[in-house]
Scaffold this active site. Sequence first.
Site, mmCIF file in Angstrom:
data_model
loop_
_atom_site.group_PDB
_atom_site.id
_atom_site.type_symbol
_atom_site.label_atom_id
_atom_site.label_comp_id
_atom_site.label_asym_id
_atom_site.label_seq_id
_atom_site.Cartn_x
_atom_site.Cartn_y
_atom_site.Cartn_z
ATOM 1 N N CYS A 126 0.873 -1.170 0.000
ATOM 2 C CA CYS A 126 0.000 0.000 0.000
ATOM 3 C C CYS A 126 0.909 1.219 0.000
ATOM 4 C CB CYS A 126 -0.981 -0.037 1.166
ATOM 5 S SG CYS A 126 -0.246 -0.235 2.798
ATOM 6 N N ARG A 127 0.597 2.236 0.754
ATOM 7 C CA ARG A 127 1.468 3.418 0.770
ATOM 8 C C ARG A 127 2.632 3.226 1.731
ATOM 9 N NH1 ARG A 127 1.799 8.096 3.728
ATOM 10 N NH2 ARG A 127 -0.070 7.554 4.918
#
Length: 202
Positions: A126-127
């Site tokens: 994800c981030r």
Amino acid sequence: MKLDWPDCSNARDLGGTPTADGGAIRAGALIRSDSLGLLTPASVTALRDLGLALILDLRWPRECAADPSPFAGDPAYRNVPLLADPMGYDPPDDTYAPMLDHNAERIARAFRVIAAAPPGGVVVHCRGGRDRTGVLVALLLGLARVDPETIAEDFARTPATEAAAMRATLTHAGRRHGGVAAYLRDAGVPEEDLAAVRRLLR
């Protein structure tokens, strides 16, 4: 497998993680990371050379637009947002139980995408590689019969996390749903897909 990803601060291969029945996660089968937009050009090339089966990006589309994946045009790349946008709840600090309860359909979709991937390794990110990646990886490891305490301890290797939060999440999955596999079945993941994911990991 050694990862040469110098700009990713939260990337690791889960290979070798022991399972409760005496087995282990296969080396190179499951890699978790923060945003692959952080990779150097040389690392992008090295990652492509691995011939990965799937690069699963759990971010929202708006995050992908702001920080495009260098693999967005690759056949192995899939963007499967794990959370509703907006989320619709305030995430607590001590458990990811609401993430399970509010995003079962999205989590099920991610599992179906993994089950449909060709043979090979899977990268999940994800981030920051913490919350969304942490929960999906925990469910993957749980399905592969990794002990909850081992899952919680691995989760705590990520900066700014605590094992207790993942421990509470897995306890919730057990008490409310009867365990990880039962949660995934209730969410809509068919038995054959659960078996396919186990084969990929073991």
